[in-house]
Scaffold this motif. Structure first.
Motif, mmCIF file in Angstrom:
data_model
loop_
_atom_site.group_PDB
_atom_site.id
_atom_site.type_symbol
_atom_site.label_atom_id
_atom_site.label_comp_id
_atom_site.label_asym_id
_atom_site.label_seq_id
_atom_site.Cartn_x
_atom_site.Cartn_y
_atom_site.Cartn_z
ATOM 1 N N HIS A 221 -37.951 -31.479 -39.249
ATOM 2 C CA HIS A 221 -37.292 -32.775 -39.095
ATOM 3 C C HIS A 221 -37.048 -33.425 -40.452
ATOM 4 O O HIS A 221 -35.972 -33.986 -40.703
ATOM 5 C CB HIS A 221 -38.147 -33.700 -38.228
ATOM 6 N N GLN A 222 -38.039 -33.351 -41.329
ATOM 7 C CA GLN A 222 -37.901 -33.975 -42.647
ATOM 8 C C GLN A 222 -36.830 -33.289 -43.479
ATOM 9 O O GLN A 222 -36.028 -33.953 -44.141
ATOM 10 C CB GLN A 222 -39.253 -33.960 -43.364
ATOM 11 N N THR A 223 -36.805 -31.971 -43.446
ATOM 12 C CA THR A 223 -35.780 -31.270 -44.229
ATOM 13 C C THR A 223 -34.390 -31.484 -43.643
ATOM 14 O O THR A 223 -33.398 -31.514 -44.384
ATOM 15 C CB THR A 223 -36.086 -29.760 -44.288
ATOM 16 N N ASP A 224 -34.315 -31.668 -42.330
ATOM 17 C CA ASP A 224 -33.012 -31.898 -41.695
ATOM 18 C C ASP A 224 -32.390 -33.227 -42.119
ATOM 19 O O ASP A 224 -31.170 -33.411 -41.987
ATOM 20 C CB ASP A 224 -33.143 -31.865 -40.169
ATOM 21 N N GLN A 225 -33.219 -34.152 -42.590
ATOM 22 C CA GLN A 225 -32.694 -35.448 -43.030
ATOM 23 C C GLN A 225 -31.961 -35.347 -44.366
ATOM 24 O O GLN A 225 -31.158 -36.215 -44.709
ATOM 25 C CB GLN A 225 -33.833 -36.471 -43.165
ATOM 26 N N ILE A 226 -32.260 -34.284 -45.121
ATOM 27 C CA ILE A 226 -31.675 -34.142 -46.456
ATOM 28 C C ILE A 226 -30.402 -33.313 -46.351
ATOM 29 O O ILE A 226 -30.356 -32.127 -46.690
ATOM 30 C CB ILE A 226 -32.685 -33.495 -47.438
ATOM 31 N N GLN A 227 -29.361 -33.928 -45.828
ATOM 32 C CA GLN A 227 -28.059 -33.290 -45.733
ATOM 33 C C GLN A 227 -26.996 -34.344 -46.027
ATOM 34 O O GLN A 227 -27.192 -35.535 -45.756
ATOM 35 C CB GLN A 227 -27.846 -32.679 -44.353
ATOM 36 N N PRO A 228 -25.870 -33.933 -46.602
ATOM 37 C CA PRO A 228 -24.863 -34.904 -47.067
ATOM 38 C C PRO A 228 -24.417 -35.910 -46.017
ATOM 39 O O PRO A 228 -24.218 -37.088 -46.330
ATOM 40 C CB PRO A 228 -23.703 -34.005 -47.513
ATOM 41 N N LYS A 229 -24.252 -35.468 -44.775
ATOM 42 C CA LYS A 229 -23.750 -36.380 -43.745
ATOM 43 C C LYS A 229 -24.666 -37.585 -43.579
ATOM 44 O O LYS A 229 -24.206 -38.735 -43.503
ATOM 45 C CB LYS A 229 -23.615 -35.635 -42.411
ATOM 46 N N MET A 230 -25.967 -37.340 -43.538
ATOM 47 C CA MET A 230 -26.917 -38.431 -43.333
ATOM 48 C C MET A 230 -27.177 -39.177 -44.637
ATOM 49 O O MET A 230 -27.313 -40.404 -44.650
ATOM 50 C CB MET A 230 -28.222 -37.880 -42.754
ATOM 51 N N LEU A 231 -27.247 -38.448 -45.733
ATOM 52 C CA LEU A 231 -27.535 -39.083 -47.016
ATOM 53 C C LEU A 231 -26.423 -40.031 -47.444
ATOM 54 O O LEU A 231 -26.688 -41.123 -47.964
ATOM 55 C CB LEU A 231 -27.746 -38.015 -48.092
ATOM 56 N N SER A 232 -25.177 -39.625 -47.228
ATOM 57 C CA SER A 232 -24.065 -40.473 -47.670
ATOM 58 C C SER A 232 -24.067 -41.810 -46.929
ATOM 59 O O SER A 232 -23.714 -42.848 -47.503
ATOM 60 C CB SER A 232 -22.729 -39.751 -47.472
ATOM 61 N N LYS A 233 -24.477 -41.800 -45.663
ATOM 62 C CA LYS A 233 -24.585 -43.065 -44.925
ATOM 63 C C LYS A 233 -25.619 -43.977 -45.573
ATOM 64 O O LYS A 233 -25.408 -45.189 -45.701
ATOM 65 C CB LYS A 233 -24.962 -42.789 -43.467
ATOM 66 N N GLN A 234 -26.737 -43.389 -45.980
ATOM 67 C CA GLN A 234 -27.776 -44.186 -46.640
ATOM 68 C C GLN A 234 -27.291 -44.691 -47.996
ATOM 69 O O GLN A 234 -27.589 -45.824 -48.392
ATOM 70 C CB GLN A 234 -29.049 -43.348 -46.811
ATOM 71 N N VAL A 235 -26.546 -43.859 -48.701
ATOM 72 C CA VAL A 235 -26.035 -44.268 -50.009
ATOM 73 C C VAL A 235 -25.119 -45.479 -49.869
ATOM 74 O O VAL A 235 -25.245 -46.461 -50.617
ATOM 75 C CB VAL A 235 -25.295 -43.104 -50.700
ATOM 76 N N PHE A 236 -24.200 -45.451 -48.909
ATOM 77 C CA PHE A 236 -23.293 -46.584 -48.725
ATOM 78 C C PHE A 236 -24.056 -47.834 -48.287
ATOM 79 O O PHE A 236 -23.740 -48.947 -48.719
ATOM 80 C CB PHE A 236 -22.197 -46.234 -47.712
ATOM 81 N N ARG A 237 -25.053 -47.646 -47.444
ATOM 82 C CA ARG A 237 -25.860 -48.800 -47.019
ATOM 83 C C ARG A 237 -26.581 -49.421 -48.211
ATOM 84 O O ARG A 237 -26.600 -50.647 -48.382
ATOM 85 C CB ARG A 237 -26.879 -48.356 -45.965
ATOM 86 N N LEU A 238 -27.146 -48.566 -49.061
ATOM 87 C CA LEU A 238 -27.895 -49.065 -50.211
ATOM 88 C C LEU A 238 -26.973 -49.602 -51.304
ATOM 89 O O LEU A 238 -27.348 -50.527 -52.030
ATOM 90 C CB LEU A 238 -28.791 -47.957 -50.766
ATOM 91 N N MET A 239 -25.780 -49.024 -51.428
ATOM 92 C CA MET A 239 -24.818 -49.574 -52.391
ATOM 93 C C MET A 239 -24.515 -51.026 -52.056
ATOM 94 O O MET A 239 -24.446 -51.886 -52.941
ATOM 95 C CB MET A 239 -23.524 -48.752 -52.381
ATOM 96 N N GLU A 240 -24.344 -51.297 -50.768
ATOM 97 C CA GLU A 240 -24.066 -52.670 -50.344
ATOM 98 C C GLU A 240 -25.306 -53.549 -50.498
ATOM 99 O O GLU A 240 -25.216 -54.687 -50.975
ATOM 100 C CB GLU A 240 -23.601 -52.675 -48.889
ATOM 101 N N LYS A 241 -26.448 -53.015 -50.116
ATOM 102 C CA LYS A 241 -27.689 -53.796 -50.169
ATOM 103 C C LYS A 241 -28.055 -54.180 -51.594
ATOM 104 O O LYS A 241 -28.460 -55.323 -51.859
ATOM 105 C CB LYS A 241 -28.826 -52.980 -49.540
ATOM 106 N N PHE A 242 -27.919 -53.238 -52.529
ATOM 107 C CA PHE A 242 -28.326 -53.473 -53.912
ATOM 108 C C PHE A 242 -27.149 -53.812 -54.831
ATOM 109 O O PHE A 242 -27.334 -53.940 -56.040
ATOM 110 C CB PHE A 242 -29.057 -52.243 -54.462
ATOM 111 N N ASN A 243 -25.960 -53.931 -54.243
ATOM 112 C CA ASN A 243 -24.762 -54.276 -55.015
ATOM 113 C C ASN A 243 -24.514 -53.262 -56.138
ATOM 114 O O ASN A 243 -24.364 -53.612 -57.313
ATOM 115 C CB ASN A 243 -24.890 -55.692 -55.599
#
Length: 279
Positions: A221-243
């Motif tokens: 489960h943990q390794t499955d989280q490290i894939q571009p589809k899921m990571l890119s969503k987190q990146v965009f969320r954090l880009m907005e959160k941290f400006n």
């Protein structure tokens, strides 16, 4: 009370044995009462408390708390009625030794010790190199959660390596804690987000992280989280959160554009061609 009983109460080892008997029998009220009385009999309360805590068992399966936590909470209650029992009252030559011993108790075996021991022994006043060394020791035994919490409580985020701290947390599905670790530190926020973005490169492999952190044991489960589809969503969320400037995250931006283009192509050609009369 007899002299022998008074001596027993003044001996931290003997007191711990008494308290352990109550703990194993789940007699918490007598434990608290005997602990409260025992603290009053201590000759050097802050040193004797450490003697008691150092011999306490850690977390046990099926128990919501630890014996040490119960003793420490009772000491906090006792200390409120004895305001003169402070580290300032300890001879200068003994302070550092007590602080080091208290710091060594901050491990994953006793997770609830952190706040009270930081307060009682004023661990925030220790030399920063001593604190950093303890954090490194926690990381070395895979206690990344405890290392991150201690770093945040003592405001050491900018003095420890962000990747060494946050990558294991993220891999262990603890991204919220990694976010808390960098929050309020713009340089660290940017570094963590751009790091996540780098994992969205087409040539990235989690094997690189396994080589960097060989002691980590990861579930599927943990390794499955490290894939571009899921990571890119987190990146965009954090880009907005941290400006964060999107220009610093080219891999995630490119992936989103590519995904949008594929979706439009699907809508244009696949769905249209499947409609009746399209041939």
């Amino acid at each position: 009370m007899s002299q022998a009983t008074q001596q027993l109460g003044a001996d931290p080892t003997a007191l711990r044995e008494q308290l352990f008997d109550f703990w194993t029998r789940k007699e918490l009220e007598p434990l608290r009462a005997v602990a409260f009385k025992g603290f009053s009999d201590f000759q050097t309360p802050l040193e004797d408390l450490l003697c008691v805590l150092e011999g306490c068992p850690g977390r046990q399966k099926g128990k919501a708390t630890t014996m040490g936590h119960s003793i420490l909470m009772e000491f906090e209650r006792w200390r409120r009625t004895h305001p003169k029992v402070t580290l300032q009252a300890v001879p200068e030559v003994s302070k550092l030794g007590l602080q080091r011993r208290a710091l060594s108790l901050l491990t994953d075996a006793q997770p609830s010790f952190m706040d009270p021991l930081i307060d009682i022994y004023q661990l925030g006043n220790l030399d920063r190199s001593i604190l950093r060394l303890h954090i490194f020791k926690l990381q070395a035994v895979n206690c990344y959660r405890e290392a991150a919490l201690l770093s945040m409580k003592l405001e050491l985020q900018s003095e420890v390596d962000m990747e060494e701290m946050c990558v294991p947390l993220i891999l262990q599905d603890k991204l919220p804690m990694a976010e808390s670790f960098v929050r309020g530190h713009p340089r660290l926020e940017e570094r963590m987000v751009t790091l996540l973005d780098s994992w969205c490169r087409p040539d990235f492999s989690i094997a690189q992280l396994r080589r960097q952190f060989p002691r980590l044991s990861l579930s599927k489960h943990q390794t499955d989280q490290i894939q571009p589809k899921m990571l890119s969503k987190q990146v965009f969320r954090l880009m907005e959160k941290f400006n964060i400037d999107p220009g610093l995250c080219p891999n995630s931006v490119y992936k989103r554009k590519s995904d949008s283009m594929r979706f439009l192509m699907y809508k244009r050609f696949v769905e249209v061609s499947s409609k009746p009369g399209s041939f």
